[in-house]
Write a protein that holds these residues in place. Structure first.
Motif, PDB file in Angstrom:
ATOM      1  N   HIS A 390       0.834  -1.205   0.000  1.00 24.97           N
ATOM      2  CA  HIS A 390       0.000   0.000   0.000  1.00 24.97           C
ATOM      3  C   HIS A 390       0.876   1.265   0.000  1.00 24.97           C
ATOM      4  CE1 HIS A 390      -3.701   2.284   1.192  1.00 24.97           C
ATOM      5  NE2 HIS A 390      -2.774   3.116   1.652  1.00 24.97           N
ATOM      6  N   HIS A 394       1.716   4.396  -2.864  1.00 27.21           N
ATOM      7  CA  HIS A 394       1.749   5.846  -2.676  1.00 27.21           C
ATOM      8  C   HIS A 394       3.082   6.410  -3.176  1.00 27.21           C
ATOM      9  CE1 HIS A 394      -1.839   6.858  -0.498  1.00 27.21           C
ATOM     10  NE2 HIS A 394      -1.634   5.969   0.456  1.00 27.21           N
ATOM     11  N   GLU A 417      -5.480   7.839  -3.146  1.00 32.08           N
ATOM     12  CA  GLU A 417      -5.290   6.433  -2.783  1.00 32.08           C
ATOM     13  C   GLU A 417      -5.249   5.505  -3.995  1.00 32.08           C
ATOM     14  OE1 GLU A 417      -4.578   5.246   0.180  1.00 32.08           O
ATOM     15  OE2 GLU A 417      -4.810   7.130   1.249  1.00 32.08           O
ATOM     16  N   SER A 420      -1.970   3.297  -4.199  1.00 31.87           N
ATOM     17  CA  SER A 420      -1.780   2.508  -2.978  1.00 31.87           C
ATOM     18  C   SER A 420      -2.738   1.314  -2.947  1.00 31.87           C
ATOM     19  CB  SER A 420      -1.993   3.388  -1.755  1.00 31.87           C
ATOM     20  OG  SER A 420      -3.238   4.036  -1.836  1.00 31.87           O
TER      21      SER A 420
HETATM   22 ZN   LIG Z   1      -3.052   5.222   1.874  1.00 31.73          ZN
END
Ligand SMILES: [Zn+2]
Length: 598
Positions: A390, A394, A417, A420
């Motif tokens: 995740h 990013h 997001e 991610s």
């Molecule tokens: Zn995040």
């Protein structure tokens, strides 16, 4: 947190911050602070009091670039100090360093505030004239973004007064909330031993395999909030009133208006998204019923939602997690793997659990001139491996967005997001392909579905509750009884007959810091997750030919409105059909789980 023996060897996997400064004593750190302030002072002297409309396009560009560059350079010491602070939040020295850098940054922002206000005040006509100057085109989105607040921005004096009064108003209440709830300590008997615990340690027990312990810990946690309900309710009421007063002074239409402008999403789109989410509450309920069956319960309580499936405790060391990450990313897109490898090799990531280290995980994107840093607390669970994927997602997003200028760098909240969640999905898919053991596969799927439920359905509940509370506060002070009722009703709609809430959950609203710190933040989670699910469906349909579109989207950073950027990859967020896509993916995951049998 004690460090498990087998994890001791990762203790040296600390990040290397030397690309920023050589250490907290590095003279460059203080020189940079000094220089930025001086530059801001010069900028003020050159442009303050002057009308920006008097500037020729090339002169305007020069001023804009200087304004941008002052911020980009001025932010560096503050970002560095924040990373040091995250490395050890107990260090008085780092705390002081960060506080000092933060105050200087605030001061710098105030010094150049006049220019931001001038940008906000640009007329559409003048902006269009400026945009005929080719190099200014790169700033079109940032300038348009600021202009949207034109109608709601007041004069420099009023803005300054509001900023100053906020320190003892809204900000003071936020700090009070953080310090007050941060001072809570809980007593709990675990395995026959009475322990003193922090709030996050208590909440982490929701993942314990022991059902009785989960309920006792969460109940105890909530009762403690109830006991302090007087203060928590007062803070909640004061903040909503403060927003209402300010919205009124500025002329915003309704409590969500400002957030929608900041997110660059029209009200109608958010309404549509939330309505469709509500129409699918039954889907979440179906999952809760399946999970109850897997846990061997007739019906789940809300303290069972994150319970691990019986018999699955798989340990994974960091080397394995790293290999898994690189392999799955390589299979997805070699560029993803290449960036991830660079980040790991150059140690732009802080891995081990240490006393005093910030407890969660994050990726700090910094600025286009720098590169991202990641922090996590690796304890050797599968969850940690997914967290690595995740946060690495990013980092890849920021890494690719370095093509943009500073003002266009940060992806807007609803798209923040994208990479991610994609990263997590890619790793989960790779794991599912390899894993032959049925129980382990079930656990993987459950973890994925629970993540989605927490980001889509639960955030919808939170947003509905928050909206209702803001609406009611318009005409009267809310009692804790009334807030508890609103909270209970919003949750009951999601849980239906499938989940029983423990009575203490009436106080479940009182510890959620988003309500305190960033009003209506929660709906951007729903947006982000459903966008990613739709993108993922597209990827599954179109295969590798979809990848250049995804990379292009990530490289765009924050250079456009979310709907425009998504339009470029063939997604129309104003159509109901688009939002339905995400729920089809969830449906598919639940069916996959069902087909594995009990
Ligand atoms: Zn995040």
């Amino acid at each position: 947190m004690p460090v498990p023996q087998e994890l001791e060897e990762i203790q040296d996997l600390k990040w290397d911050l030397s690309d920023l400064y050589q250490g907290p004593d590095d003279p460059h750190f203080f020189q940079d602070l000094e220089r930025s302030r001086a530059r801001a002072g010069k900028f003020q002297a050159a442009y303050k009091g002057m009308s920006v409309t008097a500037l020729s396009s090339p002169d305007f560009l020069r001023a804009l670039k200087e304004y941008e560059s002052i911020q980009e350079d001025g932010l560096k010491p503050f970002l560095y100090a924040s990373l040091l602070f995250a490395e050890n939040t107990q260090s008085e020295r780092y705390k002081a360093l960060m506080q000092g850098a933060k105050e200087q940054w605030n001061e710098l922002e105030n010094q150049i505030l006049f220019f931001r206000l001038a940008l906000v005040g640009l007329s559409e006509e003048h902006l269009q004239t400026l945009l005929t100057h080719e190099p200014l085109k790169a700033y079109e989105h940032s300038l348009q973004f600021l202009r949207r607040f034109r109608e709601f921005t007041r004069g420099e004096k009023e803005e300054e007064i509001m900023n100053l009064k906020n320190m003892t108003g809204r900000s003071a209440f936020m700090t009070l909330f953080d310090e007050f709830t941060g001072s809570f300590s809980f007593r709990l008997t675990v395995e026959g031993e009475e322990k003193e615990m922090t709030g996050s340690e208590m909440l982490s027990l929701l993942y314990s395999p022991d059902r009785e312990l989960r309920e006792r810990a969460f109940g105890n946690f909530l009762i403690h909030h109830e006991k302090n309900g007087l203060v928590l309710t007062a803070i909640f009421n004061a903040l909503i009133l403060d927003y209402r007063v300010e919205d009124g002074l500025r002329g915003y239409r309704g409590p969500m208006h400002r957030t929608h402008l900041e997110n660059e999403i029209p009200q109608e789109t958010v309404d549509l998204m939330m309505e469709i989410t509500e129409n699918h509450y039954r889907l979440a309920q179906e999952y809760f019923e399946i999970k109850a069956g897997l846990l061997g319960l007739p019906k789940m309580k809300n303290t069972d939602l994150y319970a691990p499936l019986p018999g699955i405790v798989k340990k994974i060391d960091f080397d394995q997690a790293q290999d898994l990450l690189l392999q799955s990313f390589q299979g997805f897109h070699p560029q993803f793997a290449k960036i991830a490898r660079e980040i790991l090799e150059k140690r732009w990531i802080d891995v081990p659990v240490r006393k005093g280290k910030y407890g969660g995980a994050f990726c700090a994107g910094l600025t286009p001139a720098l590169h991202p840093y990641l922090l996590m607390n690796f304890t050797g669970t599968l969850r940690d491996a997914l967290t690595l994927a995740h946060e690495m997602g990013h980092a890849i997003h920021f890494y690719l967005a370095r093509k943009q200028n500073f003002l266009n760098f940060d992806p807007s909240l609803p798209l923040a997001e994208t990479a991610s969640v994609f990263g997590e999905m890619v790793m989960t898919r790779a794991l599912l392909e390899e894993e032959k053991d049925r129980a382990a596969r079930q656990a993987l799927l459950c973890a994925e579905i629970e993540d989605i439920i927490a980001t889509v359905f639960r955030q919808n509940v939170l947003t509905r509750f928050e909206k209702e509370a803001h609406d009611r506060r318009r005409d009267h002070l809310l009692t804790s009884q009334e807030i508890g009722d609103l909270w209970w009703q919003a949750n009951a709609r999601l849980f239906g007959e499938s989940v029983e809430m423990i009575p203490e959950y009436r106080w479940g609203w009182s510890y959620i810091s988003h309500f305190i710190h960033s009003r209506f933040y929660c709906y951007s989670y729903i947006f982000g997750e459903l966008v990613v699910l739709a993108l993922f469906e597209k990827y599954q349909e179109e295969g590798d030919s979809f990848l250049p579109c995804l990379v292009d989207l990530l490289e765009s950073g924050g250079s456009g409105r979310p709907d425009d950027l998504l339009q470029r990859v063939g997604i129309d967020i104003n159509r109901a059909a688009f939002w339905e896509k995400g729920f089809r993916v969830i449906r598919g995951l639940i069916d996959e789980l069902k087909n594995m049998g009990p």
